[in-house]
Write a protein that holds these residues in place. Structure first.
Motif, PDB file in Angstrom:
ATOM      1  N   ARG A   1      -0.711  37.852 -49.984  1.00 25.98           N
ATOM      2  CA  ARG A   1       0.333  38.345 -50.874  1.00 25.98           C
ATOM      3  C   ARG A   1       1.223  37.240 -51.435  1.00 25.98           C
ATOM      4  NH1 ARG A   1       1.275  44.058 -49.077  1.00 25.98           N
ATOM      5  NH2 ARG A   1      -0.140  44.412 -47.343  1.00 25.98           N
ATOM      6  N   GLY A   2       1.088  36.010 -50.948  1.00 27.14           N
ATOM      7  CA  GLY A   2       1.939  34.911 -51.380  1.00 27.14           C
ATOM      8  C   GLY A   2       1.146  33.787 -52.008  1.00 27.14           C
ATOM      9  N   TYR A   3       1.623  33.263 -53.151  1.00 26.23           N
ATOM     10  CA  TYR A   3       0.944  32.192 -53.875  1.00 26.23           C
ATOM     11  C   TYR A   3       1.975  31.251 -54.473  1.00 26.23           C
ATOM     12  CZ  TYR A   3      -3.075  35.336 -53.574  1.00 26.23           C
ATOM     13  OH  TYR A   3      -4.071  36.148 -53.109  1.00 26.23           O
ATOM     14  N   VAL A   4       1.500  30.075 -54.882  1.00 22.86           N
ATOM     15  CA  VAL A   4       2.333  29.105 -55.584  1.00 22.86           C
ATOM     16  C   VAL A   4       1.650  28.746 -56.901  1.00 22.86           C
ATOM     17  CG1 VAL A   4       3.326  28.130 -53.467  1.00 22.86           C
ATOM     18  CG2 VAL A   4       1.225  27.152 -54.424  1.00 22.86           C
ATOM     19  N   PRO A   5       2.414  28.270 -57.897  1.00 22.38           N
ATOM     20  CA  PRO A   5       1.787  27.819 -59.148  1.00 22.38           C
ATOM     21  C   PRO A   5       0.716  26.763 -58.888  1.00 22.38           C
ATOM     22  CG  PRO A   5       4.141  28.027 -59.456  1.00 22.38           C
ATOM     23  CD  PRO A   5       3.889  28.234 -57.983  1.00 22.38           C
ATOM     24  N   GLY A   6      -0.399  26.901 -59.563  1.00 22.77           N
ATOM     25  CA  GLY A   6      -1.542  26.027 -59.368  1.00 22.77           C
ATOM     26  C   GLY A   6      -2.659  26.691 -58.584  1.00 22.77           C
TER      27      GLY A   6
ATOM     28  N   HIS B   1      -5.246  32.587 -62.544  1.00 24.45           N
ATOM     29  CA  HIS B   1      -4.571  31.319 -62.287  1.00 24.45           C
ATOM     30  C   HIS B   1      -3.065  31.521 -62.370  1.00 24.45           C
ATOM     31  CE1 HIS B   1      -3.854  27.018 -62.182  1.00 24.45           C
ATOM     32  NE2 HIS B   1      -3.094  27.144 -63.253  1.00 24.45           N
ATOM     33  N   VAL B   2      -2.331  30.990 -61.402  1.00 25.93           N
ATOM     34  CA  VAL B   2      -0.868  31.069 -61.403  1.00 25.93           C
ATOM     35  C   VAL B   2      -0.335  29.834 -62.125  1.00 25.93           C
ATOM     36  CG1 VAL B   2       1.217  31.315 -60.017  1.00 25.93           C
ATOM     37  CG2 VAL B   2      -0.940  32.279 -59.200  1.00 25.93           C
ATOM     38  N   PRO B   3       0.275  29.990 -63.301  1.00 19.14           N
ATOM     39  CA  PRO B   3       0.758  28.832 -64.054  1.00 19.14           C
ATOM     40  C   PRO B   3       2.144  28.400 -63.583  1.00 19.14           C
ATOM     41  CG  PRO B   3       1.166  30.806 -65.307  1.00 19.14           C
ATOM     42  CD  PRO B   3       0.500  31.253 -64.019  1.00 19.14           C
ATOM     43  N   ALA B   4       2.714  27.434 -64.285  1.00 15.32           N
ATOM     44  CA  ALA B   4       4.082  26.996 -63.996  1.00 15.32           C
ATOM     45  C   ALA B   4       5.036  28.145 -64.296  1.00 15.32           C
ATOM     46  CB  ALA B   4       4.433  25.774 -64.845  1.00 15.32           C
ATOM     47  N   THR B   5       5.667  28.654 -63.250  1.00 16.62           N
ATOM     48  CA  THR B   5       6.532  29.824 -63.391  1.00 16.62           C
ATOM     49  C   THR B   5       7.561  29.802 -62.269  1.00 16.62           C
ATOM     50  OG1 THR B   5       6.459  32.225 -63.772  1.00 16.62           O
ATOM     51  CG2 THR B   5       5.105  31.366 -61.976  1.00 16.62           C
TER      52      THR B   5
ATOM     53  N   ILE C   1      -0.231  19.069 -47.303  1.00 13.17           N
ATOM     54  CA  ILE C   1       0.135  19.574 -48.633  1.00 13.17           C
ATOM     55  C   ILE C   1       0.378  18.388 -49.558  1.00 13.17           C
ATOM     56  CG2 ILE C   1       1.789  20.939 -49.963  1.00 13.17           C
ATOM     57  CD1 ILE C   1       2.409  22.510 -47.466  1.00 13.17           C
ATOM     58  N   PRO C   2      -0.439  18.198 -50.571  1.00 11.34           N
ATOM     59  CA  PRO C   2      -0.209  17.094 -51.508  1.00 11.34           C
ATOM     60  C   PRO C   2       1.013  17.386 -52.379  1.00 11.34           C
ATOM     61  CG  PRO C   2      -2.000  18.466 -52.284  1.00 11.34           C
ATOM     62  CD  PRO C   2      -1.621  19.000 -50.931  1.00 11.34           C
ATOM     63  N   PRO C   3       1.716  16.346 -52.796  1.00 16.20           N
ATOM     64  CA  PRO C   3       2.875  16.577 -53.665  1.00 16.20           C
ATOM     65  C   PRO C   3       2.449  17.203 -54.980  1.00 16.20           C
ATOM     66  CG  PRO C   3       2.342  14.245 -53.571  1.00 16.20           C
ATOM     67  CD  PRO C   3       1.500  14.918 -52.528  1.00 16.20           C
ATOM     68  N   PRO C   4       3.271  18.080 -55.520  1.00 16.12           N
ATOM     69  CA  PRO C   4       2.880  18.768 -56.747  1.00 16.12           C
ATOM     70  C   PRO C   4       3.176  17.924 -57.984  1.00 16.12           C
ATOM     71  CG  PRO C   4       5.021  19.549 -56.054  1.00 16.12           C
ATOM     72  CD  PRO C   4       4.565  18.559 -55.009  1.00 16.12           C
ATOM     73  N   SER C   5       2.617  18.336 -59.085  1.00 16.09           N
ATOM     74  CA  SER C   5       3.047  17.847 -60.390  1.00 16.09           C
ATOM     75  C   SER C   5       4.036  18.869 -60.945  1.00 16.09           C
ATOM     76  CB  SER C   5       1.852  17.696 -61.331  1.00 16.09           C
ATOM     77  OG  SER C   5       1.178  18.935 -61.482  1.00 16.09           O
ATOM     78  N   TYR C   6       4.630  18.556 -62.082  1.00  8.92           N
ATOM     79  CA  TYR C   6       5.619  19.464 -62.670  1.00  8.92           C
ATOM     80  C   TYR C   6       5.220  19.753 -64.110  1.00  8.92           C
ATOM     81  CZ  TYR C   6       8.419  18.551 -58.543  1.00  8.92           C
ATOM     82  OH  TYR C   6       8.848  18.456 -57.243  1.00  8.92           O
ATOM     83  N   ALA C   7       5.290  21.016 -64.471  1.00  8.25           N
ATOM     84  CA  ALA C   7       4.887  21.445 -65.806  1.00  8.25           C
ATOM     85  C   ALA C   7       5.945  22.381 -66.377  1.00  8.25           C
ATOM     86  CB  ALA C   7       3.525  22.145 -65.762  1.00  8.25           C
ATOM     87  N   GLU C   8       5.993  22.441 -67.699  1.00  8.18           N
ATOM     88  CA  GLU C   8       6.966  23.297 -68.366  1.00  8.18           C
ATOM     89  C   GLU C   8       6.627  24.771 -68.159  1.00  8.18           C
ATOM     90  OE1 GLU C   8       7.073  22.201 -72.454  1.00  8.18           O
ATOM     91  OE2 GLU C   8       8.372  20.462 -72.108  1.00  8.18           O
TER      92      GLU C   8
ATOM     93  N   VAL D   1       3.732  22.543 -59.633  1.00  9.77           N
ATOM     94  CA  VAL D   1       2.368  23.064 -59.717  1.00  9.77           C
ATOM     95  C   VAL D   1       1.513  22.298 -58.716  1.00  9.77           C
ATOM     96  CG1 VAL D   1       0.363  23.425 -61.184  1.00  9.77           C
ATOM     97  CG2 VAL D   1       2.657  23.668 -62.152  1.00  9.77           C
ATOM     98  N   PHE D   2       0.866  23.019 -57.797  1.00  8.04           N
ATOM     99  CA  PHE D   2       0.084  22.405 -56.726  1.00  8.04           C
ATOM    100  C   PHE D   2      -1.406  22.448 -57.066  1.00  8.04           C
ATOM    101  CE2 PHE D   2       4.029  23.548 -54.756  1.00  8.04           C
ATOM    102  CZ  PHE D   2       4.261  22.567 -53.809  1.00  8.04           C
ATOM    103  N   ASP D   3      -2.097  21.383 -56.716  1.00 12.62           N
ATOM    104  CA  ASP D   3      -3.543  21.306 -56.910  1.00 12.62           C
ATOM    105  C   ASP D   3      -4.220  21.627 -55.584  1.00 12.62           C
ATOM    106  OD1 ASP D   3      -6.067  20.889 -57.865  1.00 12.62           O
ATOM    107  OD2 ASP D   3      -5.945  18.699 -57.836  1.00 12.62           O
ATOM    108  N   ILE D   4      -4.085  22.874 -55.147  1.00 10.34           N
ATOM    109  CA  ILE D   4      -4.645  23.297 -53.855  1.00 10.34           C
ATOM    110  C   ILE D   4      -5.173  24.719 -53.997  1.00 10.34           C
ATOM    111  CG2 ILE D   4      -3.062  21.868 -52.486  1.00 10.34           C
ATOM    112  CD1 ILE D   4      -1.454  24.401 -51.939  1.00 10.34           C
TER     113      ILE D   4
END
Length: 431
Positions: free
Chosen positions: A187-192, A258-262, A357-364, A406-409
């Motif tokens: 039930r839980g997700y992150v962008p990416g 896909h969960v985008p930057a949000t 957990i790799p560090p995320p990138s950041y997107a608009e 945004v995580f690449d995982i």
């Protein structure tokens, strides 16, 4: 322009911070010729605001327009870079450099820009000039609420299911039901990340389904402080389409959303803007039949679920009045003579507690819809042009798009599914 201003953040070119960290940077005033000022003020603001209007027509066909608004502050701190002892003081030609640091409260909501409201954080430099309009330079920055899915409850790791059914026509010609069964592995997700949405369609009716559509929807609810009126809007941040289903048949679909930057889910840190998410699946039937829809709430965070369970902490309670009052520390903003002497981060990057957990990138933000007007019209007109969006003279009306992590995982559950499944993404199977 006689005076120009540059606002830069130290060791943070993107201007993105997490609640609880320290924002630090440099203000450089470039003066071409001597300018007389009463004061030069540096301030940092963080606030939420809502505004919308509603037109109503009475029985006499007269139309009245009512406006609704709300406002609350999270950061409100300022310091004087220069102040006249009497009436005015000269700001000499050259570059005037000032270093600053400010503690961000730990319970700030995430930056957000919507049609009827916003959560915005700003660094502003104001030149108060005698017998002239004030000259204002501002730069927005992004603040992200720490939404650790590992500490929001074990239910985010568990599979989720939702189902609904529909019959066509009326008695005595009523059809057999169309059944929709929607399921998610967690039930839980992150962008990416990608949501593997499984839909089982049991079409026992005599109506053919022409299309199946799956969507991740962000729902925003705006409140007014002076009334019980609210207004809402929906943003489809991700969607996929599938083929139809013939009558008297059963079919299973897999949609990879896909969960985008949000922005993360937020119910408890802002009392006038609330953000929620849900997965929706809609079927389009042949003919004039009403489409059927099944939905399921999900939680979007910015610290992903890890393989190992962390020690659970109780979910924080709703922010009360005394918590909001505690945030308004007017002395949080300080000037630094030596930028190397800035205080360390009060809160490290929240994902750093887990080395996997790799560090995320950041997107608009992907949902941005430029508002026509989101605050009472007593302020500067919205048709004023913005010369430079990163450092503008119009504090309230400058365009700004927040950045989200945004995580690449992939999630642990998805990794297990990838090892066990050889089906293609968004595939379908007749049963």
């Amino acid at each position: 322009m006689v005076v120009s201003c540059e606002i830069e953040f130290r060791n943070n070119t993107l201007g993105t911070y997490y609640a609880g960290q320290v924002i630090s940077g440099t203000v450089v005033l470039n003066v071409e010729e001597t300018v007389m000022v009463q004061a030069v003020i540096l301030k940092i603001r963080g606030y939420a605001s809502t505004y919308w209007t509603n037109c109503k027509t009475d029985v006499e066909n007269k139309t009245t327009t009512e406006s609704y608004s709300g406002h609350e502050d999270y950061i409100r701190s300022k310091v004087e870079l220069l102040k006249a002892e009497r009436v005015e003081v000269a700001l000499d030609p050259g570059s005037h450099v000032h270093n600053f640091a400010c503690q961000i409260p730990a319970v700030c909501p995430s930056s957000f820009e919507g049609t009827y409201g916003r959560v915005r954080y700003m660094v502003t430099v104001k030149l108060i000039r005698p017998w002239k309009f004030d000259q204002i330079f501002s730069r927005p920055f992004t603040v992200l609420k720490v939404m650790d899915l590992n500490r929001e409850g074990l239910f985010l790791r568990t599979p989720a299911h939702s189902e609904d059914q529909k019959t066509y026509n009326c008695w005595p010609c009523r059809s057999e039901p169309l059944r929709l069964h929607l399921s998610l592995p967690q039930r839980g997700y992150v962008p990416g990340q990608t949501m593997p949405v499984t839909l089982l369609v049991t079409n026992d009716s005599h109506v053919r389904l022409e299309e199946i559509k799956a969507s991740l929807v962000m729902m925003v609810l705006y409140y007014s402080q002076c009334s019980v009126e609210t207004i809402s809007e929906r943003f489809v941040v991700s969607n996929k389409q599938g083929e139809g289903v013939t009558k008297n048949s059963k079919k299973e679909f897999t949609f990879d959303l896909h969960v985008p930057a949000t922005p993360p889910t937020c119910f408890d840190l802002c009392r006038i803007i609330q953000i929620a998410y849900q997965v929706e699946v809609e079927t389009k039937a042949k003919g004039w039949h009403i489409n059927e829809r099944v939905h399921m709430p999900v939680t979007i965070g910015n610290v992903p679920l890890t393989r190992q369970l962390v020690q659970q902490q109780p979910r924080p309670l709703s922010v009360e009045v005394e918590v909001v009052a505690q945030q308004l520390n007017e002395k949080a903003l300080v000037l630094l003579e030596d930028p190397d002497s800035q205080p360390p981060l009060a809160t490290p990057n929240p994902w750093a507690v887990d080395d996997t957990i790799p560090p995320p990138s950041y997107a608009e933000a992907m949902h941005i819809v430029r508002p026509v007007l989101i605050k009472p019209p007593r302020t500067t007109p919205s048709n004023k042009k913005v010369v430079n969006p990163s450092c503008t003279q119009n504090e309230e009306e400058c365009d700004f798009t927040p950045l989200y992590a945004v995580f690449d995982i992939t999630s642990p559950i998805e990794q297990l599914q990838d090892q066990q499944s050889t089906e293609n993404a968004n595939g379908s199977t007749w049963i």
